[in-house]
Write an enzyme that holds these catalytic residues in place. Structure first.
Site, PDB file in Angstrom:
ATOM      1  N   GLU A  11       0.832  -1.213   0.000  1.00  0.00           N
ATOM      2  CA  GLU A  11       0.000   0.000   0.000  1.00  0.00           C
ATOM      3  C   GLU A  11       0.862   1.257   0.000  1.00  0.00           C
ATOM      4  O   GLU A  11       2.006   1.248   0.470  1.00  0.00           O
ATOM      5  CB  GLU A  11      -0.929  -0.003   1.217  1.00  0.00           C
ATOM      6  CG  GLU A  11      -2.013  -1.054   1.085  1.00  0.00           C
ATOM      7  CD  GLU A  11      -3.002  -1.043   2.237  1.00  0.00           C
ATOM      8  OE1 GLU A  11      -2.853  -0.229   3.178  1.00  0.00           O
ATOM      9  OE2 GLU A  11      -3.931  -1.870   2.205  1.00  0.00           O
ATOM     10  N   HIS A  41      -6.889  13.518 -24.288  1.00  0.00           N
ATOM     11  CA  HIS A  41      -7.078  12.776 -25.536  1.00  0.00           C
ATOM     12  C   HIS A  41      -8.308  13.233 -26.312  1.00  0.00           C
ATOM     13  O   HIS A  41      -8.246  13.443 -27.523  1.00  0.00           O
ATOM     14  CB  HIS A  41      -7.144  11.279 -25.245  1.00  0.00           C
ATOM     15  CG  HIS A  41      -7.361  10.478 -26.478  1.00  0.00           C
ATOM     16  ND1 HIS A  41      -6.438  10.443 -27.501  1.00  0.00           N
ATOM     17  CD2 HIS A  41      -8.412   9.721 -26.886  1.00  0.00           C
ATOM     18  CE1 HIS A  41      -6.906   9.678 -28.478  1.00  0.00           C
ATOM     19  NE2 HIS A  41      -8.097   9.241 -28.131  1.00  0.00           N
ATOM     20  N   LYS A  74      -7.287   6.093 -40.007  1.00  0.00           N
ATOM     21  CA  LYS A  74      -6.756   4.989 -39.178  1.00  0.00           C
ATOM     22  C   LYS A  74      -7.910   4.096 -38.738  1.00  0.00           C
ATOM     23  O   LYS A  74      -8.938   4.584 -38.263  1.00  0.00           O
ATOM     24  CB  LYS A  74      -6.048   5.570 -37.946  1.00  0.00           C
ATOM     25  CG  LYS A  74      -5.522   4.510 -37.006  1.00  0.00           C
ATOM     26  CD  LYS A  74      -4.531   5.071 -35.996  1.00  0.00           C
ATOM     27  CE  LYS A  74      -5.180   5.465 -34.705  1.00  0.00           C
ATOM     28  NZ  LYS A  74      -4.195   5.906 -33.704  1.00  0.00           N
ATOM     29  N   THR A 103       0.952   3.392 -34.730  1.00  0.00           N
ATOM     30  CA  THR A 103       0.263   4.385 -35.576  1.00  0.00           C
ATOM     31  C   THR A 103       1.265   5.090 -36.484  1.00  0.00           C
ATOM     32  O   THR A 103       1.066   5.202 -37.697  1.00  0.00           O
ATOM     33  CB  THR A 103      -0.446   5.430 -34.670  1.00  0.00           C
ATOM     34  OG1 THR A 103      -1.365   4.722 -33.839  1.00  0.00           O
ATOM     35  CG2 THR A 103      -1.162   6.489 -35.477  1.00  0.00           C
ATOM     36  N   ASP A 129       0.543  14.205 -33.257  1.00  0.00           N
ATOM     37  CA  ASP A 129      -0.384  13.318 -32.531  1.00  0.00           C
ATOM     38  C   ASP A 129      -0.295  13.629 -31.039  1.00  0.00           C
ATOM     39  O   ASP A 129       0.684  14.235 -30.592  1.00  0.00           O
ATOM     40  CB  ASP A 129      -0.036  11.851 -32.798  1.00  0.00           C
ATOM     41  CG  ASP A 129      -1.236  10.927 -32.612  1.00  0.00           C
ATOM     42  OD1 ASP A 129      -2.325  11.410 -32.228  1.00  0.00           O
ATOM     43  OD2 ASP A 129      -1.085   9.715 -32.838  1.00  0.00           O
TER      44      ASP A 129
HETATM   45  C1  R5P Z   1      -5.087   7.361 -30.545  1.00  0.00           C
HETATM   46  O1  R5P Z   1      -6.245   7.705 -30.746  1.00  0.00           O
HETATM   47  C2  R5P Z   1      -3.992   8.298 -30.152  1.00  0.00           C
HETATM   48  O2  R5P Z   1      -4.249   9.605 -30.586  1.00  0.00           O
HETATM   49  C3  R5P Z   1      -2.644   7.818 -30.655  1.00  0.00           C
HETATM   50  O3  R5P Z   1      -2.632   7.867 -32.069  1.00  0.00           O
HETATM   51  C4  R5P Z   1      -2.379   6.414 -30.205  1.00  0.00           C
HETATM   52  O4  R5P Z   1      -2.591   6.291 -28.840  1.00  0.00           O
HETATM   53  C5  R5P Z   1      -0.974   6.001 -30.538  1.00  0.00           C
HETATM   54  O5  R5P Z   1      -0.746   4.710 -30.052  1.00  0.00           O
HETATM   55  P1  R5P Z   1       0.352   3.798 -30.696  1.00  0.00           P
HETATM   56  O6  R5P Z   1       1.643   4.548 -30.666  1.00  0.00           O
HETATM   57  O7  R5P Z   1       0.376   2.580 -29.821  1.00  0.00           O
HETATM   58  O8  R5P Z   1      -0.089   3.474 -32.088  1.00  0.00           O
END
Ligand code: R5P
Length: 291
Positions: free
Chosen positions: A36, A127, A188, A223, A215
């Site tokens: 904890e 986000h 995407k 991505t 991003d």
């Molecule tokens: C997703 O909606 C976010 O904006 C990023 O594009 C995503 O989290 C990227 O994750 P990763 O690097 O694992 O593709």
């Protein structure tokens, strides 16, 4: 005013304290033998504004718990305003029940913050802006896209800014506006069961042009790696990537560079080897707006 820096603060507490010329207090936290968490904030805090700084990567669960406990421990003191600065707030990608039986994790994380009755919450590129409506306190969501774009300003020729999906289109637009260049988005598709992603081919004339992908989060790098492969096929000249929260799980950075990305930069919302875009000035501006 005092700044209280939690154990996962990526150094922003100290930078903010320096700019504002105020004292910095470090929390004392430790783990009991059974696992904890114990948190105590000791300091001379008397009828003043207090700013708690914590980020939530790595160790999302422990960092959130420490943030919650730190805010509550400050209730031992008589304070004026209590402001939480959390540049990266974890779990915000689970902002919907995408599949039946899933938890609405983003809402739970915010609901616990709501229970703690803070006065203001300052974050960076949450986000999905929609989640801002779930806070009961006032929230400032700093946009890092113009800062990321600015980092590449002198490095690019005939650039176009791209977001890797429609969700980050506003970020690409803000980055493009600050450089006065074009912007667009890629398509995407994410498999909600495997988590695998696919970037669909799209007609964009980028032949011989530099591209900056903007991003919010880079986690596994999947991505960006997919986007890079498609942009190479379309004849991109140099490829740059700016992301607000460079989580860079495992060897994501290495894989991204191997995929043909010329340079990648992130902000100091979390610690990483690419966290070169500094957020402290913007955070201080936001603090000044509310105190
Ligand atoms: C997703 O909606 C976010 O904006 C990023 O594009 C995503 O989290 C990227 O994750 P990763 O690097 O694992 O593709």
């Amino acid at each position: 005013m005092k700044i209280v820096s939690c154990s996962n603060d990526p150094g922003l507490g100290e930078l903010i304290a320096k700019i504002m010329d105020v004292d910095l207090i470090k929390t004392s936290s430790r783990i009991f033998p059974d696992g904890e968490l114990y948190v105590r904030v000791e300091g001379e805090l008397n009828e003043e504004d207090v700013i708690v700084v914590q980020t939530t990567y790595p160790n999302q669960n422990e960092s959130l718990m420490e943030l919650y406990f730190t805010i509550d421990s400050l209730r031992s003191y008589k304070l004026r305003k209590l402001i939480a600065v959390v540049p990266y707030l974890a779990y915000m990608r689970q902002d919907k029940r995408f599949l039946i039986g899933e938890a609405l994790s983003a809402n739970i994380v915010i609901s616990i913050l709501n229970m703690l009755n803070i006065d203001y919450f300052i974050t960076v590129d949450i986000h999905n802006d929609y989640c801002l409506n779930w806070f009961k306190c006032k929230v400032i969501n700093i946009h890092a896209a113009p800062l990321l774009a600015n980092y590449f300003k002198e490095r690019v020729s005939k650039p176009i800014i791209l977001s890797p999906d429609i969700g980050s289109l506003n970020r690409a637009m803000e980055a493009a506006n600050s450089l006065k260049v074009d912007y667009d988005f890629l398509i995407k598709i994410r498999d909600r069961v495997t988590g695998g992603i696919q970037i669909r081919p799209k007609e964009i004339d980028i032949s011989g042009r530099d591209v900056i992908i903007i991003d919010d989060i880079i986690s596994t790098g999947g991505t960006i790696i997919n986007a890079a492969a498609m942009l190479r096929k379309l004849g991109v000249n140099k490829l740059f990537v700016g992301c607000t929260h460079p989580l860079l799980v495992g060897n994501a950075l290495e894989k991204i560079l191997q995929a043909g990305v010329n340079e990648i930069v992130g902000s100091n919302s979390v610690r990483s080897s690419i966290s070169k875009v500094q957020l402290q000035e913007e955070i201080v501006k936001s603090i000044m707006e509310i105190i």
